[in-house]
Design an enzyme around this catalytic site. Structure first.
Site, PDB file in Angstrom:
ATOM      1  N   CYS A  16       0.801  -1.381  -0.061  1.00  0.00           N
ATOM      2  CA  CYS A  16       0.070  -0.068  -0.155  1.00  0.00           C
ATOM      3  C   CYS A  16       0.941   1.123   0.063  1.00  0.00           C
ATOM      4  O   CYS A  16       1.723   1.303  -0.512  1.00  0.00           O
ATOM      5  CB  CYS A  16      -0.805  -0.035   1.282  1.00  0.00           C
ATOM      6  SG  CYS A  16      -0.151   0.150   2.887  1.00  0.00           S
ATOM      7  N   GLY A  17       0.385   2.396   0.792  1.00  0.00           N
ATOM      8  CA  GLY A  17       1.355   3.370   0.762  1.00  0.00           C
ATOM      9  C   GLY A  17       2.342   3.394   1.761  1.00  0.00           C
ATOM     10  O   GLY A  17       3.500   3.869   1.408  1.00  0.00           O
TER      11      GLY A  17
END
Length: 281
Positions: A238-239
């Site tokens: 993800c981030g």
């Protein structure tokens, strides 16, 4: 070994929360770039489950890393959770007040540190209140105890391993970010990073796994989205390694407890100009 659901309902927790071996952790985290919202600790002090202590993914982290909330060493994790009053004998319930941000991350941290008796409160604080549960607003502390961590390295991936997997195409890489960040059409919230995705990865937005009421989707609904990943090797990303754990949690609910998580995620990958970045034009 993992026949149980990794989630617990508010109704179930109400019958168990007073048990001597249960420890409840509030893992609420708000990304620092959301400047119009209070941080996780402020949310905790505003109201938390009875007896819950605050689990801070920014503090229980590798403080020597330039990347946000990276997994700490076994010893550092053991020391930190021991100070929270958590031992290897405890049934741990983690929750948050921000849509599994970061209760799923905290759940994964305990899993990767070898503790199997950990579940996530489905729907978090809102579900607890909706079921008539009381809240407390004071800071809670528990007597320190001993915790022994044993890293399950199979649940953790680093950048070099991701580079190798991308070349070999031997795992499914599932990215929890929004589609527009994945395809490169929207900027990253961390302005120094380009958007896009790791070559060969697939977009599985974490928000798509959650019901409107904040609970995780039922296994039958998750299976329509994730069935092809239940019996295969998976890495979630993800981030910055937080919402990726929501995919891992959903896969565990379907019986795949072996999904690894790329801890550095996009914060690390996109910061290295020699890493390939794919976009969808």
């Amino acid at each position: 070994m993992h026949a149980h659901d990794p989630l617990i309902t508010a109704a179930e927790l109400q019958t168990q929360i007073s048990a001597a071996n249960v420890r409840v952790l509030d893992a609420t985290w708000v990304p620092p770039f959301l400047k119009d919202r209070p941080n996780g600790y402020t949310c905790y002090l505003t109201g938390h489950l009875p007896g819950a202590v605050f689990f801070d993914i920014e503090e229980i982290a590798d403080q020597s890393s330039d990347l946000p909330h990276m997994l700490p060493s076994e010893d550092a994790f053991a020391e930190a959770v021991g100070q929270l009053g958590v031992s290897n004998h405890n049934e741990i319930i983690v929750y948050d007040s921000n849509g599994f941000f970061a209760s799923a991350r905290a759940w994964w941290m305990f899993c990767v540190m070898g503790h199997e008796h950990v579940r996530v409160l489905d729907g978090g604080l809102n579900a607890w209140q909706a079921h008539g549960g009381d809240l407390e607003a004071s800071q809670q502390t528990s007597a320190p105890t001993n915790f022994t961590a044993k890293l399950n390295r199979a649940l953790l991936k680093d950048m070099n391993e991701m580079r190798a997997h991308i070349v070999a195409r031997d795992v499914a890489i599932l990215d929890a970010r929004a589609p527009s960040r994945f395809d490169g059409s929207s900027p990253e919230p961390r302005p120094e990073l380009p958007s896009g995705h790791m070559p060969g990865s697939s977009c599985v937005p974490a928000t798509d796994l959650i019901n409107p009421d904040g609970t995780l989707k039922a296994p039958a609904d998750l299976a329509t989205m994730l069935a092809q990943y239940v019996e295969t090797d998976v890495v979630t990303t993800c981030g910055s390694g937080v919402s990726a754990a929501i995919i891992s949690l959903a896969l565990a609910r379907l019986g795949n407890w072996n999904a690894a998580l790329y801890d550095g995620s996009w914060s690390e990958w996109a910061a290295h100009s020699d890493n390939s970045i794919a976009t969808i034009s």
